[in-house]
Design a protein around this motif. Structure first.
Motif, PDB file in Angstrom:
ATOM      1  N   GLY A 161      41.618  91.426  54.124  1.00  0.00           N
ATOM      2  CA  GLY A 161      43.650  91.172  53.725  1.00  0.00           C
ATOM      3  C   GLY A 161      44.334  90.939  55.005  1.00  0.00           C
ATOM      4  O   GLY A 161      45.588  90.574  54.974  1.00  0.00           O
ATOM      5  N   ASP A 162      43.861  91.583  55.865  1.00  0.00           N
ATOM      6  CA  ASP A 162      44.882  90.919  57.419  1.00  0.00           C
ATOM      7  C   ASP A 162      44.195  89.483  57.743  1.00  0.00           C
ATOM      8  O   ASP A 162      43.372  88.905  57.017  1.00  0.00           O
ATOM      9  CB  ASP A 162      44.229  91.805  58.230  1.00  0.00           C
ATOM     10  N   GLN A 163      45.409  89.389  58.532  1.00  0.00           N
ATOM     11  CA  GLN A 163      45.652  87.532  59.135  1.00  0.00           C
ATOM     12  C   GLN A 163      45.255  87.827  60.635  1.00  0.00           C
ATOM     13  O   GLN A 163      45.519  88.663  60.970  1.00  0.00           O
ATOM     14  CB  GLN A 163      46.556  87.479  58.901  1.00  0.00           C
ATOM     15  N   VAL A 164      43.832  86.990  60.707  1.00  0.00           N
ATOM     16  CA  VAL A 164      42.990  87.170  61.799  1.00  0.00           C
ATOM     17  C   VAL A 164      43.390  86.184  62.917  1.00  0.00           C
ATOM     18  O   VAL A 164      43.368  84.054  62.315  1.00  0.00           O
ATOM     19  CB  VAL A 164      41.417  87.384  62.172  1.00  0.00           C
ATOM     20  N   ASN A 184      43.654  79.462  68.490  1.00  0.00           N
ATOM     21  CA  ASN A 184      44.854  79.972  67.185  1.00  0.00           C
ATOM     22  C   ASN A 184      44.568  79.644  66.183  1.00  0.00           C
ATOM     23  O   ASN A 184      46.023  79.527  65.574  1.00  0.00           O
ATOM     24  CB  ASN A 184      45.850  79.692  68.022  1.00  0.00           C
ATOM     25  N   HIS A 185      43.187  79.733  65.045  1.00  0.00           N
ATOM     26  CA  HIS A 185      43.140  79.529  64.003  1.00  0.00           C
ATOM     27  C   HIS A 185      43.768  80.679  63.574  1.00  0.00           C
ATOM     28  O   HIS A 185      43.088  81.567  63.415  1.00  0.00           O
ATOM     29  CB  HIS A 185      42.133  78.569  63.400  1.00  0.00           C
ATOM     30  N   ASP A 186      44.692  80.729  62.260  1.00  0.00           N
ATOM     31  CA  ASP A 186      44.933  81.713  61.375  1.00  0.00           C
ATOM     32  C   ASP A 186      44.019  81.537  60.318  1.00  0.00           C
ATOM     33  O   ASP A 186      44.405  80.660  59.762  1.00  0.00           O
ATOM     34  CB  ASP A 186      46.550  82.060  61.092  1.00  0.00           C
ATOM     35  N   LEU A 187      43.065  82.557  60.323  1.00  0.00           N
ATOM     36  CA  LEU A 187      42.455  82.673  59.017  1.00  0.00           C
ATOM     37  C   LEU A 187      42.996  84.162  58.598  1.00  0.00           C
ATOM     38  O   LEU A 187      42.883  85.555  59.102  1.00  0.00           O
ATOM     39  CB  LEU A 187      40.869  82.352  59.543  1.00  0.00           C
ATOM     40  N   VAL A 188      43.103  84.586  56.867  1.00  0.00           N
ATOM     41  CA  VAL A 188      42.966  85.780  56.217  1.00  0.00           C
ATOM     42  C   VAL A 188      41.658  86.015  55.372  1.00  0.00           C
ATOM     43  O   VAL A 188      41.443  85.274  55.049  1.00  0.00           O
ATOM     44  CB  VAL A 188      44.096  85.083  54.809  1.00  0.00           C
ATOM     45  N   GLU A 200      33.484  87.871  56.451  1.00  0.00           N
ATOM     46  CA  GLU A 200      33.219  89.337  56.113  1.00  0.00           C
ATOM     47  C   GLU A 200      32.518  90.258  57.396  1.00  0.00           C
ATOM     48  O   GLU A 200      32.651  91.343  58.180  1.00  0.00           O
ATOM     49  CB  GLU A 200      31.715  89.702  55.124  1.00  0.00           C
ATOM     50  N   GLN A 201      32.466  88.721  58.307  1.00  0.00           N
ATOM     51  CA  GLN A 201      31.919  89.835  59.743  1.00  0.00           C
ATOM     52  C   GLN A 201      33.247  90.068  60.554  1.00  0.00           C
ATOM     53  O   GLN A 201      32.943  90.669  61.361  1.00  0.00           O
ATOM     54  CB  GLN A 201      31.043  88.817  60.258  1.00  0.00           C
ATOM     55  N   LEU A 202      34.126  89.640  60.271  1.00  0.00           N
ATOM     56  CA  LEU A 202      35.052  89.469  61.275  1.00  0.00           C
ATOM     57  C   LEU A 202      35.952  91.288  60.926  1.00  0.00           C
ATOM     58  O   LEU A 202      37.458  91.530  61.405  1.00  0.00           O
ATOM     59  CB  LEU A 202      36.910  88.440  60.786  1.00  0.00           C
ATOM     60  N   VAL A 203      35.866  91.467  59.696  1.00  0.00           N
ATOM     61  CA  VAL A 203      35.860  92.867  59.368  1.00  0.00           C
ATOM     62  C   VAL A 203      35.547  93.810  60.820  1.00  0.00           C
ATOM     63  O   VAL A 203      34.927  94.607  60.625  1.00  0.00           O
ATOM     64  CB  VAL A 203      35.702  93.566  57.777  1.00  0.00           C
ATOM     65  N   THR A 232      25.455  79.536  64.874  1.00  0.00           N
ATOM     66  CA  THR A 232      26.473  80.935  65.269  1.00  0.00           C
ATOM     67  C   THR A 232      28.116  79.612  65.999  1.00  0.00           C
ATOM     68  O   THR A 232      28.086  79.648  66.356  1.00  0.00           O
ATOM     69  CB  THR A 232      25.362  81.043  66.606  1.00  0.00           C
ATOM     70  N   PHE A 233      29.052  81.104  65.751  1.00  0.00           N
ATOM     71  CA  PHE A 233      30.217  80.713  65.494  1.00  0.00           C
ATOM     72  C   PHE A 233      30.350  81.679  66.656  1.00  0.00           C
ATOM     73  O   PHE A 233      30.467  82.969  67.073  1.00  0.00           O
ATOM     74  CB  PHE A 233      31.005  81.009  64.642  1.00  0.00           C
ATOM     75  N   LYS A 234      31.238  81.009  68.052  1.00  0.00           N
ATOM     76  CA  LYS A 234      32.123  82.243  68.989  1.00  0.00           C
ATOM     77  C   LYS A 234      33.071  82.461  69.014  1.00  0.00           C
ATOM     78  O   LYS A 234      33.177  81.055  68.861  1.00  0.00           O
ATOM     79  CB  LYS A 234      31.076  81.308  70.537  1.00  0.00           C
ATOM     80  N   VAL A 235      33.748  83.943  68.917  1.00  0.00           N
ATOM     81  CA  VAL A 235      35.007  83.621  68.492  1.00  0.00           C
ATOM     82  C   VAL A 235      35.341  84.780  69.691  1.00  0.00           C
ATOM     83  O   VAL A 235      35.072  85.329  69.987  1.00  0.00           O
ATOM     84  CB  VAL A 235      34.595  84.233  66.748  1.00  0.00           C
ATOM     85  N   LYS A 236      36.549  84.523  69.211  1.00  0.00           N
ATOM     86  CA  LYS A 236      37.507  85.427  70.762  1.00  0.00           C
ATOM     87  C   LYS A 236      38.902  85.147  69.064  1.00  0.00           C
ATOM     88  O   LYS A 236      39.000  84.403  69.195  1.00  0.00           O
ATOM     89  CB  LYS A 236      37.799  84.371  71.546  1.00  0.00           C
ATOM     90  N   VAL A 237      39.219  86.686  69.151  1.00  0.00           N
ATOM     91  CA  VAL A 237      40.338  86.967  68.038  1.00  0.00           C
ATOM     92  C   VAL A 237      41.420  87.383  69.613  1.00  0.00           C
ATOM     93  O   VAL A 237      41.414  87.568  70.871  1.00  0.00           O
ATOM     94  CB  VAL A 237      39.781  88.710  68.134  1.00  0.00           C
ATOM     95  N   HIS A 238      42.934  86.428  69.380  1.00  0.00           N
ATOM     96  CA  HIS A 238      43.633  86.420  69.590  1.00  0.00           C
ATOM     97  C   HIS A 238      44.518  88.230  69.241  1.00  0.00           C
ATOM     98  O   HIS A 238      45.383  88.578  69.568  1.00  0.00           O
ATOM     99  CB  HIS A 238      44.724  85.779  69.435  1.00  0.00           C
ATOM    100  N   LYS A 239      44.746  88.149  67.602  1.00  0.00           N
ATOM    101  CA  LYS A 239      45.833  89.367  67.717  1.00  0.00           C
ATOM    102  C   LYS A 239      45.394  89.619  66.153  1.00  0.00           C
ATOM    103  O   LYS A 239      44.632  88.504  65.045  1.00  0.00           O
ATOM    104  CB  LYS A 239      47.175  89.228  67.607  1.00  0.00           C
ATOM    105  N   VAL A 240      45.906  91.029  65.284  1.00  0.00           N
ATOM    106  CA  VAL A 240      45.376  90.796  64.004  1.00  0.00           C
ATOM    107  C   VAL A 240      46.658  91.640  63.537  1.00  0.00           C
ATOM    108  O   VAL A 240      47.712  91.930  64.468  1.00  0.00           O
ATOM    109  CB  VAL A 240      44.374  92.141  64.009  1.00  0.00           C
ATOM    110  N   SER A 241      47.055  91.124  62.342  1.00  0.00           N
ATOM    111  CA  SER A 241      48.075  90.912  61.617  1.00  0.00           C
ATOM    112  C   SER A 241      48.193  91.919  60.297  1.00  0.00           C
ATOM    113  O   SER A 241      46.897  90.832  59.729  1.00  0.00           O
ATOM    114  CB  SER A 241      49.508  89.801  61.557  1.00  0.00           C
TER     115      SER A 241
END
Length: 448
Positions: A161-164, A184-188, A200-203, A232-241
Motif C-alpha cells: 500500500g506504500d508508494q515507492v 523517479n517512477h512512483d509505484l504503489v 511484491e518484491q518491493l515490500v 531481471t530489473f535493477k532497481v534503485k529506491v529513492h524514497k518510501v511514502s
C-alpha cells in the motif's frame, strides 16, 4: 420498363431493369438540342452549331448523363414496384448501353431481412437482487478518501500500500530491453500496475536500497519479444511514502457537492448514488442476458451496409474514448477490430425493432419527460437538464428509442425463466463487468 429480381442470398437481390431504346434515344436527342442552343464552338455563332457537329462533339457526354439519370430513376421505381426494402446503397452497372438498343442495367443491393420472431421461452435469466448496506456506504467513503489521499515520505521499510519512488532498468540476460526502464517512477505496492511478482518484491525495501527483482513475463504479454521471458530489473529506491487519508470533515464532504458538509446528508447522497449504480448494473446484466437469448433464438443475416455504418460509429466512439481528437481519421482503424461487435449490434437492433413492431410499443411525451426527470437527478441543476432535453427533438427521440428498447426487453423477459439471486453491491458490479468482458471475448473468438 421491364424488371426481374434474382435472389443471390437471403438478403441480397440482383435487380435487372430494361428501358426501351426509344425512350433513351429521345432523351439524348432532347439533351443535345438543349446543348445546341448554348453551344460555343470556333467557327460558329452561338446557337447556330449544326446538330451533326453537336452530336459528334457532345453526344457521348449527353448519353452518359441521360443514362445515369435514368438508371437512378428506374432503380427507385423498380424497388418500389417489387416491394424491396434496401438496406443501403446499390451497386448499379449498365450491361447494355448502345444507341438503338434497349438500355439494360443491373442493380445489386441488400435488403432488410424478413424476421419471424422466435420466442425465447425456456431461456434462463439470472436477475441480481441487491441492497446497498451501511457497510457498503462506509467502504465507498473509504474509497473516496483513498482517491483524495496525499503521500508523505517515511523513514522505514516499504509495506503493502506504500508508494515507492524508484529508478529501474530491465534486462533479458545481460542485455537491456526497450521500454524496460524509468527514472523517479512512483509505484504503489499492491496496485497491480506492474508485471506480476514485481511489486511484491518491493515490500521491505528502504530509501537508498539497490536491489534486483526477477520476474517472468506472462505468456500473453502484449510485447511478443518479452512474452514468457525471464527478466531481471535493477532497481534503485529513492524514497518510501505512506498514504495519508483526509479527515471526513466539512471541507472533504463539500468536495462532493453536499452543502453544509453534513455527514448524514453525505452518507444519504452516497447511498442514493450507489443504489442507482447498482440498479443500472442489474438492468444491464438482465438486458444482456435477454438480448443474448434473443440472438440465439433468431439467427438473422446482417446487411453489410448496416454493419459498416455501425463499424464506423464504433470507430468514432473508440477515437473519442482514447482522446485521439476530432480531426483523427477513423479510417486508419482496422474494420476487423469492430466488425463482430458491429454485426452483433445490427442483428440485435433489427430484432428489437421487430419486437417493438409486433407488440406495437410506443413512448408518450409523459414517459419521455419521466425519463428525463430520472436522468436529471444525477446533475446539480435538474431543472436545467429537463428544459434542455425537452426542447431538443433529437435528444427526445434518443430517449424515446431507449424507452422502446426497455419495453421490448420487458416483453422478452416475460418469456424467459427468471431466477432472482441475492448479491452484494460489489458482487453485482463485478458480475456486470465480467459479463461485459465475456461478451467481448465471445466477439473476439467469433472474429478469430
Amino acid at each position: 420498363m421491364q424488371v426481374s429480381v434474382e435472389p443471390t442470398s437471403k438478403i441480397e437481390r440482383r435487380v435487372k431493369v430494361q428501358v426501351p431504346a426509344a425512350e433513351i434515344d429521345q432523351a439524348v436527342e432532347s439533351r443535345l438540342k438543349d446543348t445546341a442552343k448554348s453551344a460555343r464552338l470556333n467557327g460558329f455563332r452561338p446557337g447556330k452549331v449544326p446538330m451533326a457537329v453537336v452530336r459528334q462533339r457532345y453526344g457521348q457526354d449527353a448519353r452518359n448523363e441521360v443514362v445515369g439519370e435514368v438508371m437512378r430513376e428506374r432503380y427507385v421505381q423498380a424497388i418500389t414496384q417489387e416491394n424491396l426494402n434496401p438496406a443501403g446503397y446499390p451497386e448499379i452497372e449498365p450491361t447494355v448501353n448502345e444507341s438503338g438498343k434497349d438500355l439494360e442495367f443491373v442493380a445489386t443491393l441488400e435488403i432488410y431481412p424478413e424476421v419471424e420472431l422466435a420466442s425465447i421461452e425456456g431461456a434462463e435469466v439470472e436477475r441480481p437482487v441487491v441492497e446497498v448496506t451501511d457497510a457498503d456506504v462506509e467502504q465507498m467513503i473509504e474509497t473516496l478518501r483513498k482517491q483524495n489521499a496525499s503521500w508523505a515520505e517515511v523513514d522505514r521499510a516499504a509495506e503493502d500500500g506504500d508508494q515507492v519512488t524508484l529508478d529501474f532498468q530491465g534486462f533479458l540476460g545481460d542485455e537491456p530491453f526497450e521500454g524496460g526502464s524509468a527514472e523517479n517512477h512512483d509505484l504503489v505496492i499492491g496496485s497491480g500496475s506492474f508485471i506480476p511478482g514485481f511489486e511484491e518484491q518491493l515490500v521491505g525495501v528502504k530509501a537508498g536500497d539497490e536491489t534486483e527483482i526477477k520476474v517472468t513475463f506472462p505468456e500473453d504479454y502484449q510485447a511478443e519479444n518479452l512474452a514468457g521471458q525471464d527478466a531481471t530489473f535493477k532497481v534503485k529506491v529513492h524514497k518510501v511514502s505512506a498514504q495519508e487519508l483526509p479527515a471526513i470533515d466539512e471541507a472533504f464532504i463539500q468536495q462532493f457537492g453536499v452543502e453544509g458538509g453534513d455527514i448524514d446528508t453525505f452518507q444519504a447522497e452516497i447511498k442514493k448514488n450507489m443504489t442507482r449504480e447498482a440498479s443500472q448494473a442489474v438492468d444491464n446484466r438482465v438486458k444482456q442476458q435477454v438480448l443474448d437469448a434473443l440472438k440465439k433464438a433468431n439467427d438473422i443475416p446482417a446487411p453489410q451496409a448496416l454493419v459498416q455504418q455501425e463499424t464506423d460509429a464504433l470507430k468514432r466512439q473508440a477515437a473519442q474514448q482514447f482522446g485521439l481528437g476530432e480531426d483523427f481519421d477513423v479510417s486508419q482503424l482496422p474494420n476487423e477490430l469492430f466488425a463482430e461487435q458491429a454485426k452483433s449490434r445490427v442483428q440485435v437492433g433489427l430484432l428489437l425493432a421487430e419486437v417493438i413492431k409486433v407488440h406495437e410499443a410506443d413512448a408518450s411525451d409523459d414517459e419521455i419527460r419521466a425519463k428525463v426527470e430520472e436522468l436529471s437527478q444525477q446533475y446539480e441543476d435538474p431543472q436545467q437538464v429537463i428544459d434542455y432535453y425537452m426542447s431538443n427533438d433529437e435528444l427526445k427521440n434518443q430517449l424515446k428509442s431507449s424507452i422502446l428498447e426497455e419495453k421490448a426487453v420487458a416483453v422478452l423477459l416475460d418469456q424467459a425463466t427468471v431466477k432472482d439471486v441475492e448479491m452484494s453491491y460489489e458482487e453485482a458490479l463485478q458480475a456486470a463487468q465480467q459479463q461485459e468482458e465475456a461478451a467481448e471475448e465471445e466477439e473476439e473468438d467469433a472474429k478469430a
